[in-house]
Design an enzyme around this catalytic site. Structure first.
Site, PDB file in Angstrom:
ATOM      1  N   GLN A 172      51.015  69.996   5.321  1.00 48.49           N
ATOM      2  CA  GLN A 172      50.584  68.651   5.719  1.00 48.49           C
ATOM      3  C   GLN A 172      49.116  68.661   6.157  1.00 48.49           C
ATOM      4  O   GLN A 172      48.821  68.644   7.362  1.00 48.49           O
ATOM      5  CB  GLN A 172      51.441  68.156   6.887  1.00 48.49           C
ATOM      6  CG  GLN A 172      52.876  67.832   6.500  1.00 48.49           C
ATOM      7  CD  GLN A 172      53.767  67.662   7.713  1.00 48.49           C
ATOM      8  OE1 GLN A 172      53.786  68.523   8.598  1.00 48.49           O
ATOM      9  NE2 GLN A 172      54.511  66.578   7.754  1.00 48.49           N
ATOM     10  N   ARG A 202      54.646  51.911  13.289  1.00 44.80           N
ATOM     11  CA  ARG A 202      54.575  53.029  14.228  1.00 44.80           C
ATOM     12  C   ARG A 202      53.495  53.974  13.721  1.00 44.80           C
ATOM     13  O   ARG A 202      53.520  54.386  12.553  1.00 44.80           O
ATOM     14  CB  ARG A 202      55.909  53.766  14.292  1.00 44.80           C
ATOM     15  CG  ARG A 202      55.868  55.092  15.069  1.00 44.80           C
ATOM     16  CD  ARG A 202      57.205  55.800  14.943  1.00 44.80           C
ATOM     17  NE  ARG A 202      57.308  57.062  15.652  1.00 44.80           N
ATOM     18  CZ  ARG A 202      56.991  58.259  15.136  1.00 44.80           C
ATOM     19  NH1 ARG A 202      56.492  58.360  13.921  1.00 44.80           N
ATOM     20  NH2 ARG A 202      57.172  59.361  15.839  1.00 44.80           N
ATOM     21  N   ASP A 204      52.193  57.336  13.542  1.00 45.76           N
ATOM     22  CA  ASP A 204      52.687  58.690  13.760  1.00 45.76           C
ATOM     23  C   ASP A 204      51.553  59.616  14.205  1.00 45.76           C
ATOM     24  O   ASP A 204      50.446  59.563  13.654  1.00 45.76           O
ATOM     25  CB  ASP A 204      53.283  59.194  12.435  1.00 45.76           C
ATOM     26  CG  ASP A 204      53.841  60.592  12.561  1.00 45.76           C
ATOM     27  OD1 ASP A 204      54.737  60.788  13.388  1.00 45.76           O
ATOM     28  OD2 ASP A 204      53.373  61.491  11.837  1.00 45.76           O
ATOM     29  N   GLU A 211      38.798  65.689  15.275  1.00 44.06           N
ATOM     30  CA  GLU A 211      38.605  67.045  15.793  1.00 44.06           C
ATOM     31  C   GLU A 211      37.180  67.132  16.360  1.00 44.06           C
ATOM     32  O   GLU A 211      36.248  66.622  15.736  1.00 44.06           O
ATOM     33  CB  GLU A 211      38.731  68.102  14.676  1.00 44.06           C
ATOM     34  CG  GLU A 211      40.057  68.114  13.953  1.00 44.06           C
ATOM     35  CD  GLU A 211      40.240  66.947  13.002  1.00 44.06           C
ATOM     36  OE1 GLU A 211      39.239  66.523  12.385  1.00 44.06           O
ATOM     37  OE2 GLU A 211      41.370  66.438  12.886  1.00 44.06           O
ATOM     38  N   GLU A 246      52.646  56.645  18.659  1.00 44.54           N
ATOM     39  CA  GLU A 246      53.362  57.870  18.995  1.00 44.54           C
ATOM     40  C   GLU A 246      52.333  58.876  19.485  1.00 44.54           C
ATOM     41  O   GLU A 246      51.653  59.536  18.700  1.00 44.54           O
ATOM     42  CB  GLU A 246      54.109  58.450  17.796  1.00 44.54           C
ATOM     43  CG  GLU A 246      55.053  59.553  18.240  1.00 44.54           C
ATOM     44  CD  GLU A 246      55.033  60.833  17.415  1.00 44.54           C
ATOM     45  OE1 GLU A 246      55.888  61.694  17.653  1.00 44.54           O
ATOM     46  OE2 GLU A 246      54.151  60.994  16.554  1.00 44.54           O
ATOM     47  N   HIS A 311      64.582  61.148  16.449  1.00 45.39           N
ATOM     48  CA  HIS A 311      64.831  62.041  15.321  1.00 45.39           C
ATOM     49  C   HIS A 311      64.203  63.422  15.509  1.00 45.39           C
ATOM     50  O   HIS A 311      64.401  64.301  14.688  1.00 45.39           O
ATOM     51  CB  HIS A 311      64.274  61.393  14.050  1.00 45.39           C
ATOM     52  CG  HIS A 311      62.783  61.218  14.114  1.00 45.39           C
ATOM     53  ND1 HIS A 311      62.184  60.299  14.956  1.00 45.39           N
ATOM     54  CD2 HIS A 311      61.772  61.858  13.492  1.00 45.39           C
ATOM     55  CE1 HIS A 311      60.871  60.387  14.835  1.00 45.39           C
ATOM     56  NE2 HIS A 311      60.591  61.322  13.943  1.00 45.39           N
ATOM     57  N   ASP A 312      63.394  63.593  16.548  1.00 45.11           N
ATOM     58  CA  ASP A 312      62.746  64.885  16.798  1.00 45.11           C
ATOM     59  C   ASP A 312      63.476  65.641  17.898  1.00 45.11           C
ATOM     60  O   ASP A 312      64.399  65.113  18.516  1.00 45.11           O
ATOM     61  CB  ASP A 312      61.290  64.663  17.218  1.00 45.11           C
ATOM     62  CG  ASP A 312      60.423  64.248  16.036  1.00 45.11           C
ATOM     63  OD1 ASP A 312      60.683  64.722  14.912  1.00 45.11           O
ATOM     64  OD2 ASP A 312      59.493  63.443  16.242  1.00 45.11           O
TER      65      ASP A 312
HETATM   66  C1  BGC Z   1      57.222  62.878  13.796  1.00 46.09           C
HETATM   67  C2  BGC Z   1      57.868  64.157  13.353  1.00 46.09           C
HETATM   68  C3  BGC Z   1      56.987  64.796  12.301  1.00 46.09           C
HETATM   69  C4  BGC Z   1      55.558  64.954  12.827  1.00 46.09           C
HETATM   70  C5  BGC Z   1      54.606  65.342  11.753  1.00 46.09           C
HETATM   71  C6  BGC Z   1      55.938  63.387  14.391  1.00 46.09           C
HETATM   72  O1  BGC Z   1      55.450  63.047  15.487  1.00 46.09           O
HETATM   73  O2  BGC Z   1      57.985  62.162  14.721  1.00 46.09           O
HETATM   74  O3  BGC Z   1      59.159  63.948  12.885  1.00 46.09           O
HETATM   75  O4  BGC Z   1      57.501  66.047  11.968  1.00 46.09           O
HETATM   76  O5  BGC Z   1      55.086  63.748  13.347  1.00 46.09           O
HETATM   77  O6  BGC Z   1      54.437  64.275  10.884  1.00 46.09           O
END
Ligand code: BGC
Length: 546
Positions: A172, A202, A204, A211, A246, A311-312
């Site tokens: 990623q 949301r 993420d 950075e 988040e 979900h985490d």
């Molecule tokens: C999501 C995770 C994800 C991560 C990387 C997070 O904060 O909630 O499920 O793995 O972001 O994208």
């Protein structure tokens, strides 16, 4: 839309789900939008008002869709843009709003932007869609988040002949927000989904966008400047939409995501969640009182999003070392329950499937200041599967009935995207919607009742909070107030009967009192402290009226 409606998210009850594991209409073993459309009636009856969908975009799904390979396409397993449009329309017809994911910190390594960047000449704008370096020694103060899977935030790319930066999995790569073309591309993706009628996004992993050397590469001023740009862009074209941050941070670093009412309208309250579990474990109110007291009130147009589980893994990055030790010992005694700096379990198993504690946790979720976010399946007390890797164990299919595959999918002899829970306690044969919907004493019935009561009292979503002095450390007492609505919440965190004498505000003398959850009148307020006896883990919502 009236000014009051524009703040709809303050009254919302959000329900988080993954299309992949909710309901499979075409019988291929994977959930899809048509399946979800068929469940909207259930969600409306449950009483939730807003659905938050986990990422459903084209993706190799090595991080369950948080590795996006195309931002403007729906993963073929779930449907098409057309089925998404039908879903949004149907959700709105059911009075359900829709929040989707904007995964903007990183993409999948399979994204065409990354494929092009690897081949593009160093220094070109295409290459600079991502963050490259000749060495893996830059930004050494940035922590590794997925520390069970990665040991560095840099990965060597032989094709590019350089290292690229990634805050999460190595597949990623992080986008480079110093590149104005990246910022423009991200705004375009935002508009794409707002144009499709979503009510909120949301954001993420939003604390990691930029950075800078010598910093932790989190919460940088440049990130906040970009969020202000996003918000202004959204407000210019789309009324009443919401950005939800988040940012897994301590309160002083979380609060800035609201800006001066000009960044995100909502942000998850990460520090509160583990302290609810701490309060339950220690049987004392202090951890909750302490964190809420230390959390500054959000600006008028903003609201915390509260949650028990998601979900985490249950993240423990916003607690002290001592608190972490207590939580891990209590809630993750088996090392397989631990992941990164958290605990990979669902709510019911965390609370030993103790019905009273599960209900108390929800009564707090629905009465503390903020908008509650439920994780699918927790309303029926679903369990988890420690045999599955990473966080898959708490992402198993929704349990609808005791039919084949728990009613999730009619697929026979085909592999399901994830196996349903099948053990003696939490298996779909015992824990399912159909059974609980028939039973007025089920957990599902209790959660629906809590939601219904909460929805009748805007004080929970919009009112002030004041902790009331009380003489028993096991009992949490606070008052939520909005205009004429005054609700005193009294919660016993202990497993034993407790008595508490509460100092109610002088103005409440003589008030009639109704316990809202059971809709039962209880003795009126006299002139001395108000005495309440609570059974183990009982929680009362006492409405005072003159
Ligand atoms: C999501 C995770 C994800 C991560 C990387 C997070 O904060 O909630 O499920 O793995 O972001 O994208």
């Amino acid at each position: 839309m009236s000014a009051r409606d524009a703040l709809w998210y303050k009254d919302a009850i959000i329900y988080e789900l993954h299309v992949k594991t909710y309901a499979d209409a075409n019988g291929d073993g994977v959930g899809d939008f048509d399946g979800l459309i068929g469940k909207l009636g259930y969600l409306q009856r449950l009483g939730v008002t807003c659905l938050w969908l986990l990422p459903f975009y084209e993706s190799p799904r090595r991080d369950d869709g948080y590795d996006v390979a195309h931002y403007e396409r729906v993963h073929a397993d779930y449907g098409t843009l057309e089925s998404f449009a039908r879903f949004v329309e149907a959700a709105h017809d059911h009075q359900l709003q829709v929040i989707t994911e904007l995964v903007i910190n990183h993409t999948s390594g399979q994204h065409p932007w990354f494929k092009a960047a690897r081949l593009a000449p160093p220094g070109s704008s295409k290459r600079n869609f991502y963050v490259w370096s000749d060495t893996d020694q830059r930004y050494r103060d940035a922590r590794v988040i997925f520390r069970d899977a990665e040991s560095s935030n840099w990965e060597w790319d032989p094709l590019a002949g350089a290292f690229y930066w990634h805050r999460f999995f190595r597949h990623q790569p992080d986008l480079n927000y110093d590149n104005p073309r990246v910022r423009r591309a991200v705004l375009k993706v935002m508009r794409f989904w707002l144009d499709r009628g979503v009510d909120g996004l949301r954001l993420d992993a939003v604390s990691h966008l930029y950075e800078r050397e010598g910093t932790r590469c989190e919460n940088l001023p440049e990130t906040h400047a970009f969020l202000k740009e996003m918000r202004a862009d959204m407000d210019r074209r789309y009324a009443g939409r919401v950005l939800l941050a988040e940012a897994n941070q301590w309160p002083p670093d979380e609060q800035p995501y609201f800006g001066n009412d000009d960044e995100c309208q909502m942000a998850f309250h990460f520090p509160l969640m583990p302290r609810v579990f701490l309060a339950l474990e220690r049987e004392e109110a202090l951890p909750i009182v302490d964190i809420i007291t230390r959390t500054p009130a959000p600006p008028p147009g903003c609201q915390w999003a509260l949650f028990l589980r998601n979900h985490d893994e249950l993240t423990l990055s916003a607690v002290t070392d001592e608190e972490r030790d207590v939580l891990v010992e209590a809630y993750a005694p088996d090392p397989r329950m631990r992941l990164n700096s958290g605990i990979r379990r669902r709510l019911a198993p965390l609370l030993n499937n103790d019905r009273r504690r599960i209900e108390l946790a929800h009564a707090l979720l629905f009465s503390l200041p903020g908008t509650p976010v439920l994780y699918y399946g927790d309303e029926i007390g679903m369990g988890d599967n420690l045999q599955l890797s990473d966080r898959d164990g708490l992402r198993t299919p929704m349990q609808w009935s005791d039919d084949l595959n728990g009613g999730f999918s009619g697929a026979r002899g085909r592999r399901l995207v994830l196996p349903p829970i099948d053990d003696a306690v939490y298996g779909y044969q015992a824990v399912n919607v159909a059974r609980q919907a028939r039973d007025p004493d089920s957990l599902l019935a209790s959660i629906s009742r809590l939601i219904a009561v909460r929805r009748r009292h805007p004080a929970f979503g919009r009112g002030s909070i004041e902790f009331l002095p009380c003489n028993n450390p096991h009992v949490l007492t606070f008052v939520r107030r909005l205009e004429g609505d005054t609700i005193v919440v009294v919660a016993n965190l202990a497993a034993s009967i407790q008595f508490v004498a509460i100092d109610l505000p002088a103005a409440s003398a003589g008030a009639a009192v109704v316990e809202l959850i059971d809709d039962t009148p209880v003795p009126p307020v006299g002139s001395s402290p108000y005495g309440v006896t609570l059974g183990p883990h009982a929680c009362y919502w006492l409405a005072l009226s003159a």
